[in-house]
Design a protein around this motif. Structure first.
Motif, PDB file in Angstrom:
ATOM      1  N   GLN A  47       0.818  -1.217   0.000  1.00  0.00           N
ATOM      2  CA  GLN A  47       0.000   0.000   0.000  1.00  0.00           C
ATOM      3  C   GLN A  47       0.856   1.274   0.000  1.00  0.00           C
ATOM      4  N   PRO A  48       1.672   1.439  -1.048  1.00  0.00           N
ATOM      5  CA  PRO A  48       2.495   2.649  -1.157  1.00  0.00           C
ATOM      6  C   PRO A  48       1.607   3.875  -1.347  1.00  0.00           C
ATOM      7  N   GLN A  68      -7.876  -1.846 -10.756  1.00  0.00           N
ATOM      8  CA  GLN A  68      -7.953  -2.697  -9.563  1.00  0.00           C
ATOM      9  C   GLN A  68      -7.770  -1.868  -8.293  1.00  0.00           C
ATOM     10  N   ILE A  69      -6.832  -0.932  -8.327  1.00  0.00           N
ATOM     11  CA  ILE A  69      -6.581  -0.063  -7.166  1.00  0.00           C
ATOM     12  C   ILE A  69      -7.827   0.745  -6.836  1.00  0.00           C
ATOM     13  N   PRO A  75      -5.690   3.447  -0.867  1.00  0.00           N
ATOM     14  CA  PRO A  75      -5.329   4.866  -0.789  1.00  0.00           C
ATOM     15  C   PRO A  75      -4.235   5.263  -1.775  1.00  0.00           C
ATOM     16  N   THR A  76      -3.640   4.291  -2.451  1.00  0.00           N
ATOM     17  CA  THR A  76      -2.516   4.538  -3.362  1.00  0.00           C
ATOM     18  C   THR A  76      -2.934   5.408  -4.545  1.00  0.00           C
ATOM     19  N   LYS A  77      -2.185   6.479  -4.771  1.00  0.00           N
ATOM     20  CA  LYS A  77      -2.398   7.330  -5.945  1.00  0.00           C
ATOM     21  C   LYS A  77      -1.600   6.743  -7.113  1.00  0.00           C
ATOM     22  N   VAL A  94      -8.528   8.351 -17.203  1.00  0.00           N
ATOM     23  CA  VAL A  94      -9.417   9.314 -16.541  1.00  0.00           C
ATOM     24  C   VAL A  94     -10.506   8.566 -15.768  1.00  0.00           C
ATOM     25  N   ALA A  95     -11.065   7.517 -16.385  1.00  0.00           N
ATOM     26  CA  ALA A  95     -12.118   6.732 -15.731  1.00  0.00           C
ATOM     27  C   ALA A  95     -11.598   6.050 -14.467  1.00  0.00           C
ATOM     28  N   ALA A  96     -10.319   5.657 -14.484  1.00  0.00           N
ATOM     29  CA  ALA A  96      -9.716   5.013 -13.311  1.00  0.00           C
ATOM     30  C   ALA A  96      -9.250   6.029 -12.269  1.00  0.00           C
ATOM     31  N   GLN A  97      -9.495   7.307 -12.577  1.00  0.00           N
ATOM     32  CA  GLN A  97      -9.147   8.404 -11.659  1.00  0.00           C
ATOM     33  C   GLN A  97      -7.660   8.405 -11.306  1.00  0.00           C
ATOM     34  N   VAL A  98      -6.814   8.169 -12.321  1.00  0.00           N
ATOM     35  CA  VAL A  98      -5.378   8.233 -12.047  1.00  0.00           C
ATOM     36  C   VAL A  98      -5.009   9.679 -11.727  1.00  0.00           C
ATOM     37  N   ALA A  99      -4.007   9.821 -10.871  1.00  0.00           N
ATOM     38  CA  ALA A  99      -3.598  11.166 -10.430  1.00  0.00           C
ATOM     39  C   ALA A  99      -2.632  11.815 -11.410  1.00  0.00           C
TER      40      ALA A  99
END
Length: 203
Positions: A47-48, A68-69, A75-77, A94-99
């Motif tokens: 969980q980095p 999957q995250i 909580p991993t960004k 964008v759909a996976a809400q990557v930071a």
């Protein structure tokens, strides 16, 4: 200290990035992998705070791991590294809400800055990728490239395409290479899928 996880299937790049990140006083790489499945397994355990994921890896892709995250509500960004300016990839990210969504060939300072900004709550997308996405529906292929791709979509071998279009087989291969490069794909099937999705073969 920001704990990082790095997933990159090119071992030399993986090692070089790890060393660069470890030079920063506030960054620490807690784990790394060369394939998506290992990355997903270890990210669940470690969980980095930030996972830096190559978009294309054996097993699971970086986008698969990002999905999957998100689904597991970890909580991993996630920061995705890509060489591909494909609209479908961008939309999935964008759909996976990557930071973060960055080009692989960006300076390492950009990645380091993005990690810190992401931890501060920002969302970082490489400007070059956003510009490409805004114009992604525009057909980048020339008329001759499109003719070659239409023939390839029929499953015709290179020699037959060459004969139909009065070209040499070598010229057809050059056109196909140019098409793959422009569309950010690796083979005929992927190129045809991109063109069909954008309705470039309809006319």
């Amino acid at each position: 200290m920001i704990e990082l996880y790095l997933a990159e299937d090119q071992s030399m790049l993986n090692s070089a990035l790890t060393q660069l990140l470890e030079l920063e006083d506030d960054l620490h790489v807690v784990g790394s992998a060369g394939d998506g499945q290992t990355a997903w397994t270890e990210i669940q355990q470690l969980q980095p705070q930030v996972a830096i994921l190559d978009i294309e890896m054996p097993g699971l892709s970086g986008l698969d791991v990002a999905d999957q995250i998100q689904a597991a509500k970890l909580p991993t960004k996630v920061i995705i590294l890509t060489t591909f300016a494909q609209k479908a990839y961008f939309e999935r990210a964008v759909a996976a809400q990557v930071a973060g969504y960055l080009l692989k060939d960006s300076p390492s300072d950009d990645l380091i800055a993005a990690i810190r900004q992401v931890m501060a709550g920002a969302t970082i997308y490489a400007p070059e990728l956003v510009v490409n996405m805004l114009s992604a529906d525009k057909n980048p292929l020339t008329e001759r490239e499109l003719a070659v791709l239409k023939a390839a979509a029929q499953g015709l071998p290179t020699k037959v395409i060459a004969a139909q279009l009065y070209l040499s087989a070598g010229t057809v291969r050059n056109y196909l290479s140019a098409i793959f490069s422009k569309l950010g794909v690796h083979n005929r099937l992927e190129a045809v899928q991109v063109a069909q999705r954008n309705k470039w073969l309809a006319s």
